[in-house]
Write a protein that holds these residues in place. Structure first.
Motif, PDB file in Angstrom:
ATOM      1  N   PRO A 164     -13.866  -0.450  -5.780  1.00  0.00           N
ATOM      2  CA  PRO A 164     -13.714   0.715  -6.665  1.00  0.00           C
ATOM      3  C   PRO A 164     -15.049   1.275  -7.151  1.00  0.00           C
ATOM      4  O   PRO A 164     -15.127   2.439  -7.551  1.00  0.00           O
ATOM      5  CB  PRO A 164     -12.897   0.159  -7.836  1.00  0.00           C
ATOM      6  CG  PRO A 164     -12.179  -1.013  -7.267  1.00  0.00           C
ATOM      7  CD  PRO A 164     -13.127  -1.617  -6.271  1.00  0.00           C
ATOM      8  N   SER A 208      -3.811   8.471  -4.741  1.00  0.00           N
ATOM      9  CA  SER A 208      -3.695   7.770  -6.026  1.00  0.00           C
ATOM     10  C   SER A 208      -2.286   7.234  -6.252  1.00  0.00           C
ATOM     11  O   SER A 208      -2.077   6.354  -7.090  1.00  0.00           O
ATOM     12  CB  SER A 208      -4.103   8.695  -7.176  1.00  0.00           C
ATOM     13  OG  SER A 208      -3.143   9.707  -7.376  1.00  0.00           O
ATOM     14  N   LYS A 254      -7.404   6.539 -12.493  1.00  0.00           N
ATOM     15  CA  LYS A 254      -7.142   5.105 -12.667  1.00  0.00           C
ATOM     16  C   LYS A 254      -6.332   4.574 -11.484  1.00  0.00           C
ATOM     17  O   LYS A 254      -6.639   3.514 -10.919  1.00  0.00           O
ATOM     18  CB  LYS A 254      -6.380   4.877 -13.975  1.00  0.00           C
ATOM     19  CG  LYS A 254      -6.027   3.416 -14.243  1.00  0.00           C
ATOM     20  CD  LYS A 254      -5.231   3.280 -15.537  1.00  0.00           C
ATOM     21  CE  LYS A 254      -4.815   1.831 -15.771  1.00  0.00           C
ATOM     22  NZ  LYS A 254      -4.009   1.691 -17.022  1.00  0.00           N
ATOM     23  N   ASN A 255      -5.305   5.329 -11.105  1.00  0.00           N
ATOM     24  CA  ASN A 255      -4.476   4.931  -9.962  1.00  0.00           C
ATOM     25  C   ASN A 255      -5.288   4.877  -8.669  1.00  0.00           C
ATOM     26  O   ASN A 255      -5.089   3.995  -7.825  1.00  0.00           O
ATOM     27  CB  ASN A 255      -3.317   5.919  -9.774  1.00  0.00           C
ATOM     28  CG  ASN A 255      -2.198   5.703 -10.769  1.00  0.00           C
ATOM     29  OD1 ASN A 255      -2.256   4.793 -11.587  1.00  0.00           O
ATOM     30  ND2 ASN A 255      -1.185   6.546 -10.705  1.00  0.00           N
ATOM     31  N   GLN A 313      -8.682  -0.467  -4.282  1.00  0.00           N
ATOM     32  CA  GLN A 313      -8.800  -1.932  -4.277  1.00  0.00           C
ATOM     33  C   GLN A 313      -7.732  -2.554  -3.389  1.00  0.00           C
ATOM     34  O   GLN A 313      -8.003  -3.495  -2.635  1.00  0.00           O
ATOM     35  CB  GLN A 313      -8.680  -2.451  -5.709  1.00  0.00           C
ATOM     36  CG  GLN A 313      -9.217  -3.852  -5.908  1.00  0.00           C
ATOM     37  CD  GLN A 313      -9.417  -4.179  -7.376  1.00  0.00           C
ATOM     38  OE1 GLN A 313      -8.820  -3.560  -8.248  1.00  0.00           O
ATOM     39  NE2 GLN A 313     -10.267  -5.156  -7.648  1.00  0.00           N
ATOM     40  N   ILE A 314      -6.522  -2.010  -3.464  1.00  0.00           N
ATOM     41  CA  ILE A 314      -5.430  -2.507  -2.622  1.00  0.00           C
ATOM     42  C   ILE A 314      -5.776  -2.323  -1.142  1.00  0.00           C
ATOM     43  O   ILE A 314      -5.451  -3.165  -0.296  1.00  0.00           O
ATOM     44  CB  ILE A 314      -4.114  -1.766  -2.957  1.00  0.00           C
ATOM     45  CG1 ILE A 314      -3.625  -2.173  -4.358  1.00  0.00           C
ATOM     46  CG2 ILE A 314      -3.033  -2.057  -1.911  1.00  0.00           C
ATOM     47  CD1 ILE A 314      -2.439  -1.368  -4.852  1.00  0.00           C
ATOM     48  N   ILE A 354      -7.195   1.724  -8.338  1.00  0.00           N
ATOM     49  CA  ILE A 354      -6.290   0.610  -8.012  1.00  0.00           C
ATOM     50  C   ILE A 354      -5.903   0.652  -6.538  1.00  0.00           C
ATOM     51  O   ILE A 354      -5.921  -0.368  -5.838  1.00  0.00           O
ATOM     52  CB  ILE A 354      -5.033   0.662  -8.902  1.00  0.00           C
ATOM     53  CG1 ILE A 354      -5.403   0.386 -10.362  1.00  0.00           C
ATOM     54  CG2 ILE A 354      -3.981  -0.339  -8.418  1.00  0.00           C
ATOM     55  CD1 ILE A 354      -4.264   0.620 -11.342  1.00  0.00           C
ATOM     56  N   GLN A 355      -5.560   1.844  -6.055  1.00  0.00           N
ATOM     57  CA  GLN A 355      -5.164   1.994  -4.653  1.00  0.00           C
ATOM     58  C   GLN A 355      -6.330   1.679  -3.712  1.00  0.00           C
ATOM     59  O   GLN A 355      -6.135   1.102  -2.631  1.00  0.00           O
ATOM     60  CB  GLN A 355      -4.651   3.416  -4.399  1.00  0.00           C
ATOM     61  CG  GLN A 355      -3.317   3.738  -5.052  1.00  0.00           C
ATOM     62  CD  GLN A 355      -2.173   2.912  -4.495  1.00  0.00           C
ATOM     63  OE1 GLN A 355      -2.184   2.485  -3.335  1.00  0.00           O
ATOM     64  NE2 GLN A 355      -1.176   2.665  -5.330  1.00  0.00           N
TER      65      GLN A 355
END
Length: 373
Positions: free
Chosen positions: A138, A176, A125-126, A132-133, A129-130
């Motif tokens: 994703p 992550s 999950k992390n 996308q950042i 997110i990373q």
């Protein structure tokens, strides 16, 4: 019949063998196999409480079997979870409920509660997110490919060295948490992982950047060893707790003092204040026995009880295996004197019984106890 001291020593001399004997009991073996075969199929609180066999097994594992009938009560606790300090479970004095809810954390992990593992669900999950950042999609082939590889191989990792020697897994793991494997000091990362997060003075906990503590918490080899990448509290840890509970109950059928000693031994590492002891009738009973205090002393002012315990004993001794062993040797010896084996009471109710109010007055006992041994 063996006396309290000898019985306790025989069980604890090789606790693993004692647990093995419990595991081999036909009923225990059958119930455990059923539990492990079915708990991962549970996807909701309703699934959990409606399967009476699974639910009762889990409740017993956390010492709550006397409450396995109170399903509405437990559903409320499970629904509110433990993330909020004011949740139902967290506000209960008995911390076994919060521990139970934390293990079966449907509130936080939903349908994944019984399979959730930080190195798997949290890390992937992390990573998304990373990604996308960092401006990546994703759902891109690259991100999906790395995640597929990671999930296919992370459960094969049994040590810190295993993780760090697989550059692809290592890079994914660090990414992550927003860390770049190309620039991070490998020696530092290794020390972070080796130290874990249980010790407030570990490398990760002493660092200003809490990212490292989060990494150590997810890849918690210090606490879980080779089971780190597969462990889930609803699975084997619950079975382990069930076995220990059963061991203590079986011992109590023959000698209640042995059960009390085993219980104290299990709970000792979690004791941080004398109020923890006083909140648990079984723990308090052990301490009173060691100090030669009658059950009626439990009716004295709580603060005075705590003060006396502090004067007589060093609570930090309970974190030292050798000192704890000496303490429980004294307890089992004192218990045998007070309850000779030939006439020992075997009722398990004494573990949670209310204090008696007979015998010498508490005021007199307070005065007597000012005289150190």
């Amino acid at each position: 019949m063996l006396n309290t001291f000898t019985s306790y020593q025989l069980i604890t001399k090789d606790i693993s063998k004692s647990i093995d004997r419990i595991e081999q009991q036909p009923v225990v073996d059958r119930d455990t196999k059923y539990y492990l075969a079915n708990i991962t199929k549970v996807k909701s609180i309703d699934d959990f409480v409606k399967n009476d066999r699974l639910f009762k097994y889990a409740m017993k594992a956390y010492g709550l079997e006397d409450m396995d009938y109170a399903k509405a009560f437990m559903v409320k606790a499970l629904k509110e979870g433990v993330s909020d300090p004011d949740s139902f479970a967290n506000k209960l004095t008995d911390k076994r409920y919060a521990e139970f809810v934390s293990a079966f954390n449907f509130a936080a992990n939903g349908a994944d509660a019984t399979i959730y593992n930080k190195t798997q669900q949290l890390v992937t999950k992390n990573y998304a997110i990373q990604a996308q950042i960092a401006g990546l999609d994703p759902n891109s082939a690259y991100v999906k490919g790395e995640t597929t590889y990671y999930l296919a191989n992370i459960t094969k990792v049994k040590s810190i060295d295993d993780l760090m020697s697989n550059s692809r897994l290592y890079t994914y793991a660090l990414a992550s948490f927003g860390l770049d494997s190309a620039t991070e000091d490998k020696d530092l990362i290794k020390r972070v992982l080796q130290g874990g997060v249980r010790d407030p003075h570990s490398v990760a906990n002493k660092m200003t950047d809490k990212t490292y503590a989060a990494l150590a918490s997810a890849f918690n080899f210090e606490a879980y060893g080779e089971n780190t990448t597969t462990i889930n509290p609803a699975q084997q840890p619950t079975v382990d707790k069930y076995m220990r509970q059963t061991l203590e109950e079986d011992a109590g059928q023959a000698n209640q003092g042995v059960r009390l000693a085993l219980y104290f031994d299990r709970k000792a590492p979690t004791i941080t204040s004398w109020y923890d002891v006083l909140a648990d009738t079984a723990l308090a009973s052990v301490v009173r026995t060691v100090l030669g205090l009658p059950d009626s002393f439990a009716t004295a002012d709580v603060d005075k009880q705590a003060q006396l315990f502090e004067q007589k004993l060093d609570i930090s001794d309970f974190s030292d295996p050798e000192k704890l062993g000496k303490f429980l040797t004294r307890f089992t010896s004192m218990y045998e004197i007070n309850h000779p084996t030939s006439s020992a009471v075997t009722s398990v109710s004494v573990l949670f019984a209310q204090p008696l109010t007979v015998g010498i007055s508490t005021d007199l006992m307070m005065a007597m106890q000012k005289l150190r041994f």
